[in-house]
Enzyme design. Structure first.
Site, PDB file in Angstrom:
ATOM      1  N   LYS A 638       0.800  -1.229   0.000  1.00  0.00           N
ATOM      2  CA  LYS A 638       0.000   0.000   0.000  1.00  0.00           C
ATOM      3  C   LYS A 638       0.836   1.285   0.000  1.00  0.00           C
ATOM      4  O   LYS A 638       0.372   2.337   0.458  1.00  0.00           O
ATOM      5  CB  LYS A 638      -0.976   0.049   1.210  1.00  0.00           C
ATOM      6  CG  LYS A 638      -1.870  -1.160   1.376  1.00  0.00           C
ATOM      7  CD  LYS A 638      -2.464  -1.663   0.099  1.00  0.00           C
ATOM      8  CE  LYS A 638      -3.466  -0.760  -0.528  1.00  0.00           C
ATOM      9  NZ  LYS A 638      -3.899  -1.269  -1.865  1.00  0.00           N
ATOM     10  N   THR A 639       2.013   1.209  -0.525  1.00  0.00           N
ATOM     11  CA  THR A 639       2.837   2.419  -0.574  1.00  0.00           C
ATOM     12  C   THR A 639       3.023   2.918  -2.006  1.00  0.00           C
ATOM     13  O   THR A 639       3.757   3.854  -2.247  1.00  0.00           O
ATOM     14  CB  THR A 639       4.225   2.158   0.051  1.00  0.00           C
ATOM     15  OG1 THR A 639       4.818   1.058  -0.642  1.00  0.00           O
ATOM     16  CG2 THR A 639       4.149   1.883   1.525  1.00  0.00           C
ATOM     17  N   THR A 641       3.532   0.376  -4.653  1.00  0.00           N
ATOM     18  CA  THR A 641       4.410  -0.615  -5.292  1.00  0.00           C
ATOM     19  C   THR A 641       3.908  -1.008  -6.678  1.00  0.00           C
ATOM     20  O   THR A 641       4.703  -1.256  -7.578  1.00  0.00           O
ATOM     21  CB  THR A 641       4.554  -1.880  -4.410  1.00  0.00           C
ATOM     22  OG1 THR A 641       3.255  -2.373  -4.118  1.00  0.00           O
ATOM     23  CG2 THR A 641       5.300  -1.584  -3.120  1.00  0.00           C
ATOM     24  N   THR A 642       2.586  -1.053  -6.861  1.00  0.00           N
ATOM     25  CA  THR A 642       2.074  -1.443  -8.186  1.00  0.00           C
ATOM     26  C   THR A 642       2.375  -0.358  -9.203  1.00  0.00           C
ATOM     27  O   THR A 642       2.710  -0.652 -10.361  1.00  0.00           O
ATOM     28  CB  THR A 642       0.548  -1.707  -8.131  1.00  0.00           C
ATOM     29  OG1 THR A 642       0.269  -2.435  -6.957  1.00  0.00           O
ATOM     30  CG2 THR A 642       0.064  -2.474  -9.332  1.00  0.00           C
ATOM     31  N   SER A 735      -4.954   2.750   4.368  1.00  0.00           N
ATOM     32  CA  SER A 735      -5.074   2.253   2.989  1.00  0.00           C
ATOM     33  C   SER A 735      -5.266   0.734   2.993  1.00  0.00           C
ATOM     34  O   SER A 735      -6.069   0.188   2.234  1.00  0.00           O
ATOM     35  CB  SER A 735      -3.812   2.635   2.197  1.00  0.00           C
ATOM     36  OG  SER A 735      -3.818   2.029   0.943  1.00  0.00           O
ATOM     37  N   GLY A 857      -5.517   3.533  -5.877  1.00  0.00           N
ATOM     38  CA  GLY A 857      -5.962   4.923  -5.906  1.00  0.00           C
ATOM     39  C   GLY A 857      -7.457   4.999  -5.720  1.00  0.00           C
ATOM     40  O   GLY A 857      -8.165   5.674  -6.466  1.00  0.00           O
TER      41      GLY A 857
HETATM   42  P1  A3P Z   1      -4.847   3.764  -2.212  1.00  0.00           P
HETATM   43  O1  A3P Z   1      -5.592   2.913  -3.162  1.00  0.00           O
HETATM   44  O2  A3P Z   1      -5.181   3.522  -0.810  1.00  0.00           O
HETATM   45  O3  A3P Z   1      -4.961   5.232  -2.572  1.00  0.00           O
HETATM   46  P2  A3P Z   1       0.185  -0.725  -3.633  1.00  0.00           P
HETATM   47  O4  A3P Z   1       0.247  -0.764  -5.098  1.00  0.00           O
HETATM   48  O5  A3P Z   1       1.524  -0.845  -3.002  1.00  0.00           O
HETATM   49  O6  A3P Z   1      -0.850  -1.613  -3.073  1.00  0.00           O
HETATM   50  O7  A3P Z   1      -0.252   0.744  -3.244  1.00  0.00           O
HETATM   51  C1  A3P Z   1      -1.467   1.259  -3.616  1.00  0.00           C
HETATM   52  C2  A3P Z   1      -1.397   2.740  -3.426  1.00  0.00           C
HETATM   53  O8  A3P Z   1      -0.550   3.294  -4.404  1.00  0.00           O
HETATM   54  C3  A3P Z   1      -2.675   3.470  -3.624  1.00  0.00           C
HETATM   55  O9  A3P Z   1      -3.300   3.472  -2.378  1.00  0.00           O
HETATM   56  C4  A3P Z   1      -2.261   4.827  -4.101  1.00  0.00           C
HETATM   57  O10 A3P Z   1      -2.388   5.790  -3.112  1.00  0.00           O
HETATM   58  C5  A3P Z   1      -0.787   4.674  -4.427  1.00  0.00           C
HETATM   59  N1  A3P Z   1      -0.375   5.178  -5.713  1.00  0.00           N
HETATM   60  C6  A3P Z   1       0.776   5.798  -5.967  1.00  0.00           C
HETATM   61  N2  A3P Z   1       0.888   6.124  -7.246  1.00  0.00           N
HETATM   62  C7  A3P Z   1      -0.222   5.697  -7.864  1.00  0.00           C
HETATM   63  C8  A3P Z   1      -0.648   5.736  -9.204  1.00  0.00           C
HETATM   64  N3  A3P Z   1       0.069   6.310 -10.147  1.00  0.00           N
HETATM   65  N4  A3P Z   1      -1.851   5.191  -9.483  1.00  0.00           N
HETATM   66  C9  A3P Z   1      -2.582   4.633  -8.520  1.00  0.00           C
HETATM   67  N5  A3P Z   1      -2.186   4.550  -7.216  1.00  0.00           N
HETATM   68  C10 A3P Z   1      -1.018   5.086  -6.902  1.00  0.00           C
END
Ligand code: A3P
Length: 907
Positions: A638-639, A641-642, A735, A857
């Site tokens: 949730k930082t 990474t995707t 998150s 997001g």
């Molecule tokens: P939220 O959905 O709570 O806003 P991960 O991929 O590690 O699970 O993290 C998901 C989080 O990546 C999302 O949390 C969002 O805030 C963040 N994020 C950062 N850059 C993003 C992007 N370009 N598109 C979508 N989410 C992004």
């Protein structure tokens, strides 16, 4: 010819009187004899025939000599047999009384401190310090090394002592300690009943009758000694069997001996000066070489060694001293399990195989060993393909082994002695194994031992999954053994593991290899082998390891029968000098014992086969270390990474792993049960042809906070680069809660975020689990410290997750610099802020954008203020530690979110 001889005789000085008569008579006899021989055997007319014959004989001898040097196949070396050694360990004490079972040094005082040794060394590189550390590693005794001279480390934890014994590599350093530290240390020893072991280090100056500072004991240094004997009455002796004398010169000429006139001192070992004979050859009074201080003088018990650990007996006495001074906390068990495998049964070149008389010798030696090692049977590993491949006598040897099937234990080897890692086809491997199984059935060889070994350790480690599958399939193998895990050397670090329900035991080396078949060809000569047996490497291996599996080969039982000599001798030596109780068992039983003793070894640690040339040799040619990632994105979840993963995948020279059917883009190898699937499974995600021109990476956000992950990653990818993203831990927690809730998690749907993060330890388990997943990964400093114990900061790159959201192009530029990827890829035209999504998205065809899916997001209500405050307080100490850590590793700018969390946190 006769005339010429006579002329020479004439030229010689005439001799006079009786001397002349005797000489003349001798000359006459010699001459007559010569004439007679020459007339009788060498009449002139056949001299040329004799010459030809002599030349022929000479050629034949040279031919056979050369053969003997280069090709052992066809000659029967009967002349070697005369050198065959026989065990000659003489020990008057073999049938003497043995130690009572309960003699274990145990007293209640042991409960005052932890079973750990504190070793003070002069420098990190000093020889004796290293010897001590190696001995402790070998016996798996926990220890801490401290360079003397600095302050004394913390000695207590709560109301317990942290160390059960204190060792000084150089006793002088203890005696010279500054008053403050010395008083601290002595006070600790008295209060926690902790003893001290000290060694007198050799000095250039020879001291005679010098007093040990502050103690009523005197030393003489730089003495050469012989004939070490033990004080049979000493309470310290436990592992060491009392009463014997090790005759001969002791190693080194720098021994120290002790003289004391206080009842607190009692000798543990004596020896004599090298030229120590009194009138009429009587020995003088022996000199004390190790002294025990009973603590009557200052209430601290000590053992002081007048020499280091070069002399093998001192190693035993050191271990006994640890046991005694720690009141039984640091005592090694006296039980030793012992198994001798004979690999290569039926395998071997003609002329080197066993004959009927060798089989008889094996049986009679086995009977003698059984008297010393209950349950002992040689464990025979057979390769049926080579049955009856010797000369006629050797073929009879094969038959005699089969006539005595019941006398031995049996295990399956490879049918053709082929290395399993050379098979890339499971069916072929199984077919070959079945051939050996059919052979066993035909000959009546039992095949239910559940044990097998592999030629040259191939396939066991590094694990070749086909071997594990075939073993299960054909033989139902449960146990094997190898010298290669984690590496062949150093032997003291060999360990076991369990993979796919097969227990892999560490195997020990005895110094006999397939070609070690004659004593006069033993590397270093017979003395070297005897040294290993009599207190040296082989003897010590048995002393230090509770479970010993040795590998030998059929050829070691024929020829000079070196294995029979070696093992009978070493067993006798162990019995003579120690109270160790040897016994044997089935491999299955031994393996179960092993993992009961060392449960922490159950899980394997997969190393990198390319870091060890020996491992590479037994690794399939189809596998390559290019099938491993060059950097890892480790999370936490949730930082962002995707998003980072997606941006990296846009890069033309970066590629990620193939997707997993279960966890999609993440492999989750190092943190979860996937790790037990083995290295082959992991490498299949990185096919070589795809990644040859790519910089491969893997992203699994669960790696960040996994306890075992840094250790496992380091073992496999010690040079890998690590990328982590950090955002406010409070935001991260929220998150995660929203993510789980969106996935329909009943707990998240039934409890508010505030209820989750405030759940107490009596709350239902699933609620506590969700709370932990919200909170624990956010303890960033703790997790990063764990990574930094395995990796240097230069390999770690920390991304500010807020900047990743607001300015991903800058983040990607910095990341490429860190990864040293050239030419740098310009992300400017490839990422664009999307007003709908409110995040940066990938630009497609210069027009459309492709954003991350709905699950990234998300839109959800902001966190309640009370929850935010609570979390900022909760993470305060972790965030403070994080600031320190970031500064320590050279990160110049503390992220804004971290500063905000710290300043907004209610105190
Ligand atoms: P939220 O959905 O709570 O806003 P991960 O991929 O590690 O699970 O993290 C998901 C989080 O990546 C999302 O949390 C969002 O805030 C963040 N994020 C950062 N850059 C993003 C992007 N370009 N598109 C979508 N989410 C992004």
């Amino acid at each position: 010819m006769t005339n010429f001889k006579m002329n020479i005789d004439k030229l010689r000085k005439p001799l006079l009187g009786k001397e002349a008569t005797v000489k003349r008579k001798k000359n006459c006899i010699t001459q007559c004899l010569r004439n007679w021989i020459s007339n009788r055997f060498f009449p002139r007319r056949i001299n040329w025939k004799i010459s030809i014959l002599a030349v022929l004989i000479l050629i034949t001898l040279i031919y056979y000599y050369r053969l003997s040097q280069f090709d052992l196949k066809y000659i029967n070396y009967s002349f070697h047999r005369s050198t065959r050694p026989t065990p000659n360990i003489r020990c008057s004490r073999l049938n003497g009384p043995r130690l009572p079972q309960n003699h274990d040094h145990k007293t209640d005082a042991r409960l005052r401190s932890d079973p750990k040794v504190l070793v003070f060394v002069e420098t990190m590189y000093s020889k004796l310090g290293k010897d001590i550390a190696e001995l402790l590693v070998h016996t798996r005794i926990k220890y801490k090394i401290e360079v003397v001279g600095k302050s004394v480390p913390v000695l207590t934890s709560l109301d317990k002592g942290k160390y059960g014994v204190i060792v000084f590599e150089d006793l002088n350093k203890y005696l010279q300690m500054d008053k403050w530290n010395r008083e601290l240390l002595d006070k600790y020893c008295r209060e926690y009943f902790v003893g001290i072991i000290g060694f007198i280090n050799p000095s250039e100056e020879t001291l005679v009758g010098a007093e040990l500072k502050g103690f009523p004991i005197f030393i003489h240094t730089n003495i050469q000694l012989k004939d070490a004997a033990l004080n049979a009455a000493s309470q310290i002796l436990r592992l060491t069997r009392p009463g014997g004398t090790m005759w001969g010169t002791l190693p080194g000429d720098d021994w120290t001996i002790f003289q004391a006139n206080h009842s607190t001192y009692e000798p543990l070992e004596w020896a004599h000066k090298i030229d120590d004979y009194g009138h009429e050859g009587l020995m003088k009074t022996p000199l004390t070489t190790i002294v025990q201080d009973h603590g009557l003088f200052d209430n601290i018990q000590r053992v002081i060694f007048g020499s280091g650990l070069k002399f093998w007996l001192h190693r035993l006495l050191f271990l006994d001293s640890l046991s005694y001074l720690s009141h039984g906390q640091l005592s090694l068990s006296l039980e030793r399990k012992f198994l001798i495998d004979i690999d290569d049964i039926f395998v071997g070149d003609k002329g080197t195989r066993i004959k009927p008389e060798d089989v008889s010798a094996m049986l009679s030696t086995q009977r003698r060993i059984q008297n010393m090692v209950p349950g002992f049977k040689f464990n025979l590993g057979f390769s049926g393909k080579y049955y009856q491949h010797g000369n006629p006598d050797e073929d009879k040897g094969d038959d005699l082994i089969l006539e005595n099937i019941d006398e031995f234990r049996w295990f399956s080897h490879m049918w053709n002695h082929q290395q399993p890692h050379l098979y890339d086809n499971l069916t072929q491997l199984i077919d070959d194994m079945n051939l050996n199984k059919n052979f066993a059935e035909e000959k009546g060889i039992p095949f239910d031992s559940g044990y097998s070994v592999s030629p040259h350790h191939s396939g066991v480690y590094p694990a070749h999954e086909l071997l594990y599958t075939a073993w299960k399939n054909v033989w139902n193998i449960r146990v094997t053994s190898t010298e290669e895990y984690p590496h062949l050397r150093p032997a003291r670090l060999r360990r076991g593991f369990i993979h796919r329900n097969i227990m892999v035991l560490p195997r020990q080396t005895c110094g006999l290899f397939t070609h070690t078949i004659y004593i006069d060809k033993y590397p270093g000569g017979r003395d070297k082998l005897d040294e290993s047996i009599q207190g040296g490497e082989l003897f010590q291996t048995i002393v230090y390891n509770p479970i010993n599996i040795f590998m030998t080969h059929m050829s070691n039982y024929g020829n000079d029968r070196l294995a029979l000599y070696t093992f009978e001798s070493v067993i006798k030596f162990v019995q003579c000098w120690t109270n160790i109780r040897l016994s044997s068992d089935t491999p299955l039983q031994i393996a179960e014992n092993y993992f009961k003793l060392y449960p922490e070894e159950t899980d394997p640690i997969w190393g990198n086969p390319c870091d060890d040339p020996k491992h590479q040799k037994i690794w399939s040619k189809n596998k390559s270390c290019d099938s491993l990632p060059k950097f890892l994105v480790i999370g936490p979840q949730k930082t962002g990474t995707t998003a980072l993963y997606t941006f990296l995948s846009i890069h033309p020279s970066i590629a990620s792993n193939l997707p997993s059917t279960e966890t999609f883009e993440e492999i989750q190898f190092f943190n979860a049960n996937n790790y037990y699937k083995g290295l082959d499974w992991y490498m299949d995600f990185f096919p070589v042809d795809v990644n040859s021109s790519h910089y491969m990476f893997e992203k699994s956000a669960t790696y960040f906070d996994g306890d075992l992950v840094p250790k496992r990653v380091h073992a496999l990818l010690p040079h890998t680069k690590l990328v982590t993203i950090l955002i406010s831990p409070a935001k991260r927690a929220y998150s995660w809660y929203q993510h789980i809730k969106a996935h329909g998690d009943t707990i998240a749907n039934n409890y508010s975020f505030h209820q989750v993060i405030t759940a107490g330890d009596t709350a239902p388990k699933p609620l506590r689990e969700l709370r932990n997943r919200c909170l624990n990964p956010g303890k960033y400093s703790q997790h990063l410290e764990r990574w930094l114990t395995y990796f240097p900061p230069q390999q770690l790159h920390i991304i500010d997750g807020e900047i990743l959201k607001s300015n991903p192009i800058e983040i990607m530029d910095e990341l490429q610099k860190f990864l040293k990827i050239t030419p740098q890829f310009n992300y400017t035209g490839h990422l664009r802020y999307d007003e709908m999504k409110k995040f940066y998205c990938q630009v497609l065809n210069g027009e459309r954008t492709k954003c991350l899916g709905k699950s990234k997001g998300r839109h959800y209500p902001p966190m309640e203020e009370k929850s935010l405050k609570l979390l900022q307080r909760y993470f305060l100490s972790h965030n403070t530690a994080l600031v320190k850590l970031l500064k320590r590793i050279g990160m110049r700018n503390v992220p804004q979110w971290l500063q905000d969390d710290l300043t907004d946190s209610p105190t």
